[in-house]
Design a protein around this motif. Structure first.
Motif, PDB file in Angstrom:
ATOM      1  N   ASN A 104     -32.569 -17.359 -20.016  1.00  0.00           N
ATOM      2  CA  ASN A 104     -33.534 -16.437 -19.654  1.00  0.00           C
ATOM      3  C   ASN A 104     -33.041 -15.610 -18.605  1.00  0.00           C
ATOM      4  OD1 ASN A 104     -36.237 -16.027 -21.244  1.00  0.00           O
ATOM      5  ND2 ASN A 104     -35.527 -18.358 -21.316  1.00  0.00           N
ATOM      6  N   ASN A 105     -31.925 -16.095 -17.979  1.00  0.00           N
ATOM      7  CA  ASN A 105     -31.083 -15.496 -16.766  1.00  0.00           C
ATOM      8  C   ASN A 105     -30.209 -14.547 -17.175  1.00  0.00           C
ATOM      9  OD1 ASN A 105     -32.342 -15.749 -13.937  1.00  0.00           O
ATOM     10  ND2 ASN A 105     -32.312 -18.184 -14.649  1.00  0.00           N
ATOM     11  N   ALA A 106     -30.024 -14.186 -18.300  1.00  0.00           N
ATOM     12  CA  ALA A 106     -28.835 -13.501 -18.963  1.00  0.00           C
ATOM     13  C   ALA A 106     -28.228 -12.482 -18.293  1.00  0.00           C
ATOM     14  CB  ALA A 106     -28.982 -13.232 -20.491  1.00  0.00           C
ATOM     15  N   VAL A 107     -29.383 -11.348 -17.863  1.00  0.00           N
ATOM     16  CA  VAL A 107     -29.049  -9.977 -17.323  1.00  0.00           C
ATOM     17  C   VAL A 107     -28.533 -10.430 -15.788  1.00  0.00           C
ATOM     18  CG1 VAL A 107     -29.954  -7.831 -16.536  1.00  0.00           C
ATOM     19  CG2 VAL A 107     -31.133  -8.925 -18.470  1.00  0.00           C
ATOM     20  N   GLY A 108     -28.840 -11.395 -15.001  1.00  0.00           N
ATOM     21  CA  GLY A 108     -28.418 -11.679 -13.708  1.00  0.00           C
ATOM     22  C   GLY A 108     -26.823 -11.785 -13.699  1.00  0.00           C
ATOM     23  N   PHE A 109     -26.191 -12.252 -14.902  1.00  0.00           N
ATOM     24  CA  PHE A 109     -24.618 -12.590 -14.984  1.00  0.00           C
ATOM     25  C   PHE A 109     -23.947 -11.158 -15.265  1.00  0.00           C
ATOM     26  CE2 PHE A 109     -26.652 -16.605 -15.549  1.00  0.00           C
ATOM     27  CZ  PHE A 109     -25.605 -17.343 -14.888  1.00  0.00           C
ATOM     28  N   PHE A 110     -24.656  -9.939 -15.688  1.00  0.00           N
ATOM     29  CA  PHE A 110     -23.967  -8.862 -16.017  1.00  0.00           C
ATOM     30  C   PHE A 110     -24.698  -7.682 -15.284  1.00  0.00           C
ATOM     31  CE2 PHE A 110     -23.996 -12.137 -19.320  1.00  0.00           C
ATOM     32  CZ  PHE A 110     -22.684 -11.791 -19.672  1.00  0.00           C
ATOM     33  N   ILE A 111     -24.054  -7.708 -13.996  1.00  0.00           N
ATOM     34  CA  ILE A 111     -24.342  -6.621 -13.118  1.00  0.00           C
ATOM     35  C   ILE A 111     -23.026  -5.918 -12.677  1.00  0.00           C
ATOM     36  CG2 ILE A 111     -25.252  -5.733 -11.030  1.00  0.00           C
ATOM     37  CD1 ILE A 111     -27.459  -8.085 -11.337  1.00  0.00           C
ATOM     38  N   PRO A 112     -22.698  -4.879 -12.865  1.00  0.00           N
ATOM     39  CA  PRO A 112     -23.444  -3.817 -13.344  1.00  0.00           C
ATOM     40  C   PRO A 112     -23.815  -3.847 -14.857  1.00  0.00           C
ATOM     41  CG  PRO A 112     -21.372  -2.860 -13.160  1.00  0.00           C
ATOM     42  CD  PRO A 112     -21.442  -4.166 -12.609  1.00  0.00           C
ATOM     43  N   GLN A 113     -24.754  -3.259 -15.429  1.00  0.00           N
ATOM     44  CA  GLN A 113     -25.050  -3.014 -17.012  1.00  0.00           C
ATOM     45  C   GLN A 113     -25.980  -1.753 -17.025  1.00  0.00           C
ATOM     46  OE1 GLN A 113     -28.289  -3.180 -18.297  1.00  0.00           O
ATOM     47  NE2 GLN A 113     -29.397  -3.656 -16.443  1.00  0.00           N
ATOM     48  N   PRO A 114     -26.169  -1.156 -18.299  1.00  0.00           N
ATOM     49  CA  PRO A 114     -26.561   0.328 -18.242  1.00  0.00           C
ATOM     50  C   PRO A 114     -27.766   0.373 -18.752  1.00  0.00           C
ATOM     51  CG  PRO A 114     -25.371  -0.548 -20.351  1.00  0.00           C
ATOM     52  CD  PRO A 114     -25.297  -1.697 -19.409  1.00  0.00           C
ATOM     53  N   GLN A 119     -35.802  -0.747 -20.634  1.00  0.00           N
ATOM     54  CA  GLN A 119     -34.957  -1.253 -21.566  1.00  0.00           C
ATOM     55  C   GLN A 119     -34.299  -2.704 -21.289  1.00  0.00           C
ATOM     56  OE1 GLN A 119     -31.776   1.540 -20.886  1.00  0.00           O
ATOM     57  NE2 GLN A 119     -32.507   2.896 -22.621  1.00  0.00           N
ATOM     58  N   VAL A 120     -34.398  -3.173 -19.939  1.00  0.00           N
ATOM     59  CA  VAL A 120     -34.354  -4.681 -19.839  1.00  0.00           C
ATOM     60  C   VAL A 120     -35.347  -5.331 -20.445  1.00  0.00           C
ATOM     61  CG1 VAL A 120     -34.136  -6.117 -17.846  1.00  0.00           C
ATOM     62  CG2 VAL A 120     -32.583  -4.238 -17.792  1.00  0.00           C
ATOM     63  N   GLY A 121     -36.596  -4.904 -20.045  1.00  0.00           N
ATOM     64  CA  GLY A 121     -37.710  -5.578 -20.757  1.00  0.00           C
ATOM     65  C   GLY A 121     -37.749  -5.668 -22.126  1.00  0.00           C
ATOM     66  N   GLN A 122     -37.517  -4.659 -22.892  1.00  0.00           N
ATOM     67  CA  GLN A 122     -37.335  -4.435 -24.139  1.00  0.00           C
ATOM     68  C   GLN A 122     -36.130  -5.590 -24.770  1.00  0.00           C
ATOM     69  OE1 GLN A 122     -36.858  -0.367 -24.620  1.00  0.00           O
ATOM     70  NE2 GLN A 122     -39.032  -0.073 -25.018  1.00  0.00           N
ATOM     71  N   PHE A 123     -35.207  -5.397 -23.963  1.00  0.00           N
ATOM     72  CA  PHE A 123     -34.065  -6.438 -24.304  1.00  0.00           C
ATOM     73  C   PHE A 123     -34.585  -7.976 -24.317  1.00  0.00           C
ATOM     74  CE2 PHE A 123     -30.859  -9.464 -22.518  1.00  0.00           C
ATOM     75  CZ  PHE A 123     -30.124  -9.491 -23.551  1.00  0.00           C
ATOM     76  N   MET A 124     -35.451  -8.209 -23.316  1.00  0.00           N
ATOM     77  CA  MET A 124     -35.664  -9.588 -23.251  1.00  0.00           C
ATOM     78  C   MET A 124     -36.729  -9.901 -24.229  1.00  0.00           C
ATOM     79  SD  MET A 124     -34.281 -11.059 -20.893  1.00  0.00           S
ATOM     80  CE  MET A 124     -35.152 -12.742 -20.793  1.00  0.00           C
ATOM     81  N   ALA A 237     -30.873  -1.886 -14.005  1.00  0.00           N
ATOM     82  CA  ALA A 237     -32.325  -2.704 -13.570  1.00  0.00           C
ATOM     83  C   ALA A 237     -31.807  -4.041 -13.650  1.00  0.00           C
ATOM     84  CB  ALA A 237     -33.138  -2.432 -14.228  1.00  0.00           C
ATOM     85  N   SER A 238     -32.262  -4.778 -12.609  1.00  0.00           N
ATOM     86  CA  SER A 238     -32.219  -6.395 -12.865  1.00  0.00           C
ATOM     87  C   SER A 238     -33.425  -6.744 -13.468  1.00  0.00           C
ATOM     88  CB  SER A 238     -32.069  -6.787 -11.295  1.00  0.00           C
ATOM     89  OG  SER A 238     -30.898  -6.513 -10.449  1.00  0.00           O
ATOM     90  N   GLU A 332     -22.364 -11.424 -29.417  1.00  0.00           N
ATOM     91  CA  GLU A 332     -23.272 -10.394 -29.944  1.00  0.00           C
ATOM     92  C   GLU A 332     -24.195  -9.929 -28.770  1.00  0.00           C
ATOM     93  OE1 GLU A 332     -23.256  -8.666 -32.930  1.00  0.00           O
ATOM     94  OE2 GLU A 332     -21.362  -9.781 -33.236  1.00  0.00           O
ATOM     95  N   ILE A 333     -24.807 -10.841 -28.301  1.00  0.00           N
ATOM     96  CA  ILE A 333     -25.569 -10.511 -27.214  1.00  0.00           C
ATOM     97  C   ILE A 333     -24.923  -9.647 -26.181  1.00  0.00           C
ATOM     98  CG2 ILE A 333     -27.166 -11.376 -25.417  1.00  0.00           C
ATOM     99  CD1 ILE A 333     -27.771 -13.663 -27.481  1.00  0.00           C
ATOM    100  N   VAL A 334     -23.845 -10.080 -25.589  1.00  0.00           N
ATOM    101  CA  VAL A 334     -23.158  -9.364 -24.331  1.00  0.00           C
ATOM    102  C   VAL A 334     -22.725  -8.152 -24.737  1.00  0.00           C
ATOM    103  CG1 VAL A 334     -22.468 -11.590 -23.331  1.00  0.00           C
ATOM    104  CG2 VAL A 334     -20.974 -10.419 -25.054  1.00  0.00           C
ATOM    105  N   LYS A 335     -22.604  -7.590 -26.058  1.00  0.00           N
ATOM    106  CA  LYS A 335     -22.226  -6.257 -26.352  1.00  0.00           C
ATOM    107  C   LYS A 335     -23.312  -5.320 -25.632  1.00  0.00           C
ATOM    108  CE  LYS A 335     -20.051  -7.276 -30.496  1.00  0.00           C
ATOM    109  NZ  LYS A 335     -19.881  -7.262 -32.103  1.00  0.00           N
ATOM    110  N   ARG A 336     -24.623  -5.677 -25.464  1.00  0.00           N
ATOM    111  CA  ARG A 336     -25.953  -4.881 -24.962  1.00  0.00           C
ATOM    112  C   ARG A 336     -25.370  -4.423 -23.358  1.00  0.00           C
ATOM    113  NH1 ARG A 336     -30.646  -5.262 -27.994  1.00  0.00           N
ATOM    114  NH2 ARG A 336     -31.360  -4.013 -26.280  1.00  0.00           N
ATOM    115  N   PHE A 337     -24.703  -5.351 -22.924  1.00  0.00           N
ATOM    116  CA  PHE A 337     -24.289  -4.865 -21.239  1.00  0.00           C
ATOM    117  C   PHE A 337     -23.126  -4.248 -21.230  1.00  0.00           C
ATOM    118  CE2 PHE A 337     -25.873  -9.387 -21.277  1.00  0.00           C
ATOM    119  CZ  PHE A 337     -27.262  -8.818 -20.805  1.00  0.00           C
ATOM    120  N   ASP A 338     -22.585  -3.591 -22.405  1.00  0.00           N
ATOM    121  CA  ASP A 338     -21.250  -2.923 -22.385  1.00  0.00           C
ATOM    122  C   ASP A 338     -21.730  -1.331 -22.056  1.00  0.00           C
ATOM    123  OD1 ASP A 338     -19.126  -1.180 -22.961  1.00  0.00           O
ATOM    124  OD2 ASP A 338     -18.456  -2.345 -24.578  1.00  0.00           O
TER     125      ASP A 338
END
Length: 343
Positions: A104-114, A119-124, A237-238, A332-338
Motif C-alpha cells: 500500500n506504499n507503492a507510490v512512495g517508491f516511484f517519485i517522480p510519477q505522472p 489519478q493516484v486515488g483511482q490507482f489505489m 501526487a504522493s 505490470e503495475i509499475v508501468k503506471r508510473f512511466d
C-alpha cells in the motif's frame, strides 16, 4: 405466578429485546484522527463532509463521532488503535508504516510519477479491486481500507530561485520516505531528514533550502511566509492516507450500511480531489498578491533525466522485489508510473 404476572414479565422481556435490537441497529461509530478539527484544510473539511454524508445516507440511523487532534490516538498509534477496536474509523498516514504496509506504499517508491491527486486515488482503488494482496496486507492487521486520500501535486518550495538541475547543486532539501533521498542525491543536492512540523523553522534558519510540497499544504503550514519561490518540479501526487476501518466493525455492519461505506469511499476521493484543487488554486492567487511567492517553471526533461540514476533505480527495484515476493505482478503495475504510459 399469576397469568397477569406472566404477561407483564413477558412484555418487559419483549421490550428489553426490542430495545436491544434498536440499540444494535442505531450505532454511533468512532473516528480517530490526528487532524485538528479547526485545521480548515482539505483533509479536515472532507472528513467532516464524509461524516455528514454517512449520517444522511443511512437516514440518520447511524452516525460517526470524530475524535480530533490525536485525542484518542496519536499519528503513529492509529493503526494499532484501530486494529484493537479503540476506534471504528480512522485515517492512517501510510508512509509512516513501510514495514506493515509495503504494497500500500507503492507510490512512495516511484517519485517522480505522472499521476495527479485523483489519478493516484483511482490507482489505489484499482489495485485493491484487482489484486487481493493489497487488501489482505491490511486484513492481516484487522484493518480494512474503504477509501484513499492522496496528497496534492508536489513541487519544491525554496528560499532561493531554482530554474534547472544545475541550480540544485549543493542545495539542502528536506527528505523523507523512500524515493526522495535518492532522488535528491541524483539531482546533485543533499537530503536532510526534517519532520513536517520542524520544516518552517528549518527554512527560516537556512537549515534547508527547499522542501517538497504542494501549494495548499505550503499555505497550511505557513512555509510560504519564509520561502518565497515555488519551483514547478513535476514530482506528481504522493499517496498519503488510507481511510481505514477496524475490520471487525466493517464486517459487523449490515449489508445496507456496508454498501453506504463502500460508496462513500469512492465519492470521498472525488470530493477530496475537488477541494484540494480549489484550495491549491486559491493559494496560487494569494501568492500573486501580498504573500509574494514567485512560481518558477522547471524543465521536465531535466527531472526525468535522473530516472536512470542507480540510486533512483535501486529504490524502485526495492518495491518491485517486495511486491513480487508477495505474489503481485509488479512489472505490470509499475508501468503506471512511466511518464510515457497514459494513466
Amino acid at each position: 405466578m399469576s397469568l397477569n404476572a406472566i404477561l407483564r414479565s413477558s412484555a418487559l422481556a419483549l421490550a428489553a429485546v426490542t430495545g436491544l435490537a434498536a440499540a444494535a441497529q442505531a450505532d454511533t461509530y468512532k473516528w480517530i484522527t490526528f487532524k485538528p478539527q479547526g485545521a480548515g484544510d482539505a483533509q479536515a473539511i472532507t472528513t467532516q463532509w464524509l461524516v455528514d454524508q454517512f449520517a444522511e445516507r443511512t437516514g440518520g440511523k447511524h452516525s460517526i463521532e470524530v475524535f480530533w487532534g490525536g485525542s484518542v490516538a496519536k499519528t503513529g498509534e492509529i493503526p494499532e488503535a484501530l486494529a484493537a477496536g479503540v476506534g471504528d474509523f480512522g485515517d492512517i498516514i501510510t508512509p509512516y508504516f513501510p514495514d506493515q504496509m509495503p504494497l500500500n506504499n507503492a507510490v512512495g517508491f516511484f517519485i517522480p510519477q505522472p499521476m495527479n491527486t485523483l489519478q493516484v486515488g483511482q490507482f489505489m482503488e484499482e489495485m485493491h479491486a484487482t489484486y487481493p494482496e493489497f487488501s489482505q496486507e491490511l486484513e492481516s492487521q484487522n484493518l480494512h481500507a474503504f477509501g484513499f486520500r492522496p496528497l496534492e501535486d508536489y513541487g519544491l518550495l525554496c528560499t532561493k530561485p531554482v530554474k534547472s538541475v544545475a541550480d540544485m547543486k549543493g542545495l539542502r532539501i528536506r527528505s523523507y520516505g523512500f524515493a526522495y533521498p535518492k532522488l535528491i542525491e541524483a539531482l546533485g543536492a543533499s537530503p536532510v531528514s526534517i519532520a513536517t512540523s520542524e520544516a518552517y523553522e528549518a527554512l527560516q534558519r537556512s537549515i534547508i533550502d527547499c522542501t517538497p510540497i504542494g501549494p495548499a499544504l505550503a499555505r497550511g503550514w505557513k512555509y510560504d511566509e519564509v520561502a518565497k519561490y515555488y519551483i514547478e518540479v513535476p514530482l506528481g501526487a504522493s499517496f498519503g492516507h488510507l481511510l481505514a476501518m477496524n475490520l471487525d466493525s466493517y464486517n459487523g455492519m449490515d449489508d445496507e450500511t456496508r454498501a453506504v461505506v463502500d460508496q462513500l469511499g469512492k465519492d470521498y476521493l472525488v470530493e477530496y480531489a475537488r477541494v484540494v484543487d480549489e484550495d491549491a488554486a486559491r493559494v496560487r492567487e494569494l501568492w500573486k498578491g501580498d504573500l509574494g511567492v514567485e512560481v518558477i517553471p522547471f524543465p521536465k526533461e531535466e527531472l526525468l533525466g535522473v530516472l536512470d540514476d542507480a540510486g533512483v533505480k535501486e529504490v524502485r527495484q526495492e518495491w518491485i522485489d517486495k511486491a513480487n515476493g508477495l505474489g503481485v505482478p509488479a512489472d505490470e503495475i509499475v508501468k503506471r508510473f512511466d511518464f510515457d504510459t497514459p494513466s
